[in-house]
Motif scaffolding. Structure first.
Motif, PDB file in Angstrom:
ATOM      1  N   ALA A   1     140.640   5.428  55.676  1.00 13.19           N
ATOM      2  CA  ALA A   1     139.430   4.840  55.096  1.00 13.19           C
ATOM      3  C   ALA A   1     138.731   5.847  54.192  1.00 13.19           C
ATOM      4  N   GLY A   2     138.709   7.111  54.599  1.00 14.88           N
ATOM      5  CA  GLY A   2     138.101   8.145  53.777  1.00 14.88           C
ATOM      6  C   GLY A   2     138.793   8.301  52.436  1.00 14.88           C
ATOM      7  N   GLN A   3     140.109   8.172  52.425  1.00 13.48           N
ATOM      8  CA  GLN A   3     140.852   8.233  51.163  1.00 13.48           C
ATOM      9  C   GLN A   3     140.452   7.090  50.244  1.00 13.48           C
ATOM     10  N   LEU A   4     140.279   5.902  50.812  1.00 13.66           N
ATOM     11  CA  LEU A   4     139.825   4.741  50.043  1.00 13.66           C
ATOM     12  C   LEU A   4     138.475   5.026  49.392  1.00 13.66           C
ATOM     13  N   LEU A   5     137.557   5.600  50.162  1.00 13.72           N
ATOM     14  CA  LEU A   5     136.221   5.895  49.641  1.00 13.72           C
ATOM     15  C   LEU A   5     136.281   6.992  48.570  1.00 13.72           C
ATOM     16  N   ARG A   6     137.059   8.008  48.821  1.00 13.95           N
ATOM     17  CA  ARG A   6     137.177   9.091  47.846  1.00 13.95           C
ATOM     18  C   ARG A   6     137.773   8.590  46.534  1.00 13.95           C
ATOM     19  N   ASP A   7     138.746   7.720  46.637  1.00 13.20           N
ATOM     20  CA  ASP A   7     139.378   7.172  45.431  1.00 13.20           C
ATOM     21  C   ASP A   7     138.392   6.380  44.573  1.00 13.20           C
ATOM     22  N   HIS A   8     137.369   5.789  45.211  1.00 12.53           N
ATOM     23  CA  HIS A   8     136.411   4.951  44.480  1.00 12.53           C
ATOM     24  C   HIS A   8     135.071   5.653  44.237  1.00 12.53           C
TER      25      HIS A   8
ATOM     26  N   GLY B   1     126.375   8.367  44.051  1.00  9.89           N
ATOM     27  CA  GLY B   1     127.202   9.492  43.653  1.00  9.89           C
ATOM     28  C   GLY B   1     126.829  10.799  44.307  1.00  9.89           C
ATOM     29  N   ILE B   2     126.159  10.732  45.461  1.00 11.80           N
ATOM     30  CA  ILE B   2     125.820  11.936  46.228  1.00 11.80           C
ATOM     31  C   ILE B   2     126.916  12.141  47.269  1.00 11.80           C
ATOM     32  N   PRO B   3     127.644  13.237  47.212  1.00 10.67           N
ATOM     33  CA  PRO B   3     128.819  13.410  48.081  1.00 10.67           C
ATOM     34  C   PRO B   3     128.467  13.846  49.496  1.00 10.67           C
ATOM     35  N   HIS B   4     127.640  13.044  50.152  1.00  6.69           N
ATOM     36  CA  HIS B   4     127.253  13.320  51.546  1.00  6.69           C
ATOM     37  C   HIS B   4     127.278  12.000  52.305  1.00  6.69           C
ATOM     38  N   PHE B   5     128.431  11.667  52.828  1.00  9.28           N
ATOM     39  CA  PHE B   5     128.635  10.435  53.590  1.00  9.28           C
ATOM     40  C   PHE B   5     129.892  10.643  54.427  1.00  9.28           C
ATOM     41  N   CYS B   6     130.165   9.720  55.333  1.00  9.51           N
ATOM     42  CA  CYS B   6     131.319   9.924  56.205  1.00  9.51           C
ATOM     43  C   CYS B   6     131.780   8.604  56.810  1.00  9.51           C
ATOM     44  N   VAL B   7     132.933   8.680  57.466  1.00  6.97           N
ATOM     45  CA  VAL B   7     133.457   7.608  58.296  1.00  6.97           C
ATOM     46  C   VAL B   7     133.255   8.029  59.749  1.00  6.97           C
TER      47      VAL B   7
ATOM     48  N   PRO C   1     135.107  12.613  53.738  1.00  2.61           N
ATOM     49  CA  PRO C   1     136.237  12.610  52.808  1.00  2.61           C
ATOM     50  C   PRO C   1     136.035  13.479  51.579  1.00  2.61           C
ATOM     51  N   MET C   2     134.803  13.865  51.290  1.00  2.00           N
ATOM     52  CA  MET C   2     134.561  14.673  50.102  1.00  2.00           C
ATOM     53  C   MET C   2     134.786  16.158  50.359  1.00  2.00           C
ATOM     54  N   THR C   3     134.565  16.607  51.582  1.00  2.00           N
ATOM     55  CA  THR C   3     134.809  18.010  51.928  1.00  2.00           C
ATOM     56  C   THR C   3     136.116  18.185  52.696  1.00  2.00           C
ATOM     57  N   GLY C   4     136.650  17.076  53.217  1.00  2.00           N
ATOM     58  CA  GLY C   4     137.842  17.148  54.050  1.00  2.00           C
ATOM     59  C   GLY C   4     137.558  17.610  55.465  1.00  2.00           C
TER      60      GLY C   4
END
Length: 249
Positions: free
Chosen positions: A14-21, A91-97, A115-118
């Motif tokens: 799911a994180g990959q899906l979010l990162r891709d979009h 577009g703020i890279p602070h979120f998670c699954v 997903p943004m920091t891994g």
């Protein structure tokens, strides 16, 4: 696969899906004054539900975007497909699954994936609590004057009033205050010693279920008070177990 392996795989996919979009336009399903619901919320949850149901078809599925599976099961998976949806949308890279699994009221597995920091936080009851495979623990800070505290303000008028007053009081004592937009990451950061407390008067179960196990296994304290009108809404006080947070609440 084990419960933990299933949760990790679902969260990362799911994180990959979010990162891709992340850098693409996002379709809004519902817009409220303090919140958004995105098409990707539903798609990410559907993906997670599909992966869990493939391994455990008789389990109950409970997520921010609805229910699935066998709701009579004693095993329930609790899912927030995007904790920090507004951050994600802007577009703020602070979120998670966030994914948890419980048997009755006993949380057995907790996974939080940024997903943004891994960064991947994992906990298994009677097992280990890890950040990217390495053990973690809460901070050893004991003084409010040294602490960084995350105060959440909720979405309704009462929760905003409580949160802002708490923020004011705590800011007079604590080293720094934060309002970060993701409860799950707030709890993961507290478990990792980056923050010393996360407090909010009104938060949903799917935001905090995984974080509760992760924080407690990292040596922290998580106090929940159910809402009288909705048993899946809580007031939360999550800390390293050492700072006197009650002095500013």
């Amino acid at each position: 696969m084990t419960y933990l392996e299933t949760a990790i795989n679902a969260a990362q996919e799911a994180g990959q899906l979010l990162r891709d979009h992340f850098h693409q336009d996002k379709n809004v399903d519902e817009a409220q004054h303090h919140d958004l619901k995105l098409e990707l919320d539903r798609k990410a949850q559907d993906l997670i539900f599909e992966r869990i149901a493939a391994e455990f078809p008789d389990h109950a599925l409970y997520g921010e975007e609805g229910l699935g599976g066998n709701q009579e099961s004693e095993f329930q998976w609790i899912v927030d497909p995007i904790d920090g949806t507004v951050n994600f949308f802007y577009g703020i890279p602070h979120f998670c699954v966030s994914i948890a699994m419980r048997q009755g009221e006993d949380i057995l597995v907790g996974v939080i994936y940024d997903p943004m920091t891994g960064e991947l936080w994992t906990a298994e009851k009677d097992g280990e609590v890890l950040l990217n495979g390495k053990p973690l623990k809460v901070s050893s800070r004991t003084k409010l004057e040294e602490a960084i505290v995350f105060i959440g303000c909720g979405k309704d008028e009462e929760a905003l009033k409580i949160g802002l007053e708490r923020f004011r009081k705590a800011s007079l004592r604590c080293r720094k205050m934060r309002m970060m937009g993701s409860a799950a990451l707030g709890m993961a950061y507290t478990a990792s010693g980056r923050l010393d407390a996360y407090v909010e008067s009104r938060i949903s179960l799917w935001d905090i279920a995984a974080g509760k196990l992760i924080l407690e296994m990292a040596g922290g304290s998580c106090e929940l008070v159910p809402n009288a009108e909705n048993p899946d809404i809580y007031a939360i006080k999550a800390t390293n177990g050492l700072i006197p947070i009650d002095e500013v609440l």
